[in-house]
Write a protein that holds these residues in place. Structure first.
Motif, mmCIF file in Angstrom:
data_model
loop_
_atom_site.group_PDB
_atom_site.id
_atom_site.type_symbol
_atom_site.label_atom_id
_atom_site.label_comp_id
_atom_site.label_asym_id
_atom_site.label_seq_id
_atom_site.Cartn_x
_atom_site.Cartn_y
_atom_site.Cartn_z
ATOM 1 N N PHE A 81 52.259 38.595 47.146
ATOM 2 C CA PHE A 81 51.001 38.002 46.698
ATOM 3 C C PHE A 81 49.921 38.339 47.718
ATOM 4 N N GLU A 82 48.694 38.447 47.225
ATOM 5 C CA GLU A 82 47.579 38.761 48.111
ATOM 6 C C GLU A 82 46.344 37.997 47.653
ATOM 7 N N ARG A 102 41.691 38.715 54.491
ATOM 8 C CA ARG A 102 42.722 39.016 53.499
ATOM 9 C C ARG A 102 44.042 38.417 53.977
ATOM 10 N N SER A 139 48.302 37.961 52.813
ATOM 11 C CA SER A 139 49.371 38.358 51.897
ATOM 12 C C SER A 139 50.674 37.673 52.301
ATOM 13 N N THR A 166 50.905 40.291 43.208
ATOM 14 C CA THR A 166 50.332 41.613 43.428
ATOM 15 C C THR A 166 51.357 42.691 43.123
ATOM 16 N N TRP A 167 52.601 42.418 43.452
ATOM 17 C CA TRP A 167 53.689 43.366 43.200
ATOM 18 C C TRP A 167 54.988 42.606 43.059
ATOM 19 N N GLY A 214 53.523 46.107 39.157
ATOM 20 C CA GLY A 214 52.332 45.867 39.949
ATOM 21 C C GLY A 214 51.273 45.347 39.006
ATOM 22 N N SER A 231 48.387 43.561 36.676
ATOM 23 C CA SER A 231 46.964 43.254 36.713
ATOM 24 C C SER A 231 46.784 41.784 36.375
#
Length: 207
Positions: A25-26, A77, A79, A105-106, A174, A176
């Motif tokens: 997560f970011e 930022r 993550s 995020t991924w 990944g 959206s």
């Protein structure tokens, strides 16, 4: 005394009973503290799922850094990266659905594993020795001799690998924001794992 040296291969398959998933997560913010606050909000819904029986967080890594616009700092930022092991594969579908709903995020996985491969390795060893013996017996017959006792046995490395390619479409997602895949439509059946053992055996040849 004449000898013959043969190689043997044993291969057995078992259904995976453990899976590993990676989730990242970011979040960004005007400051690093704000980025961390937003990240905390994103992962809050997922943390209870990681605490359920049969699920273990093997790694939880937090990274916080500045954002830069050229030579000018522009916010922060944060993550959070998880490596999660699922020992109860019956909860995997629900866990992945919860993870995807949190819009990571991924997300990567599941990577299928055997929790204990000792029994499979032992069976593959037996097959490898039997294969080496069959080959030696064939050479003995071709030479008009009898196969004698085993003289030496050299162990090869055991290999564990997927028996078939994963059909789990969630692997490598990944996503959206707002467009998660439909986890309930994916094939997340436990995979077959192949365990292969090789050996080299030396046998006596008798007249």
């Amino acid at each position: 005394m004449a000898e013959v040296v043969t190689k043997g291969v044993g291969r057995v398959e078992r259904t995976a009973d453990r899976a590993e998933v990676q989730v990242s997560f970011e979040a960004t913010g005007s400051t690093r503290a704000e980025a961390v606050d937003r990240l905390t909000g994103r992962v809050a819904a997922l943390e209870p799922a990681f605490a359920r029986p049969g699920v273990e967080v093997r790694s939880r890594q937090l990274t916080v850094n500045d954002n830069w616009d050229g030579s000018r700092r522009s916010g922060g930022r944060a993550s959070q990266n998880y490596v999660v092991r699922v020992d109860d594969v019956t909860v995997l579908d629900e866990l992945l659905a919860t993870a995807v709903a949190a819009e990571p995020t991924w997300l990567g996985g599941p990577n299928w594993q055997l929790s204990d491969d000792a029994e499979a390795v032992a069976e593959a060893q037996g097959e490898a020795v039997a294969d080496a013996r069959r080959r030696a017996e064939g050479y003995a017959r071709a030479l008009g001799a009898r196969l004698g006792p085993l003289q030496r046995l050299a162990d090869g490395d055991a290999e564990t690998q997927w028996a078939v390619e994963s059909r789990a479409a969630v692997a490598g997602y990944g996503g959206s924001p707002g467009v998660p895949p439909q986890v309930d439509q994916l094939s997340l059946e436990a995979q077959r794992i192949a365990v292969t053992v090789r050996c080299t055996a030396t046998w006596a040849l008798l007249d």
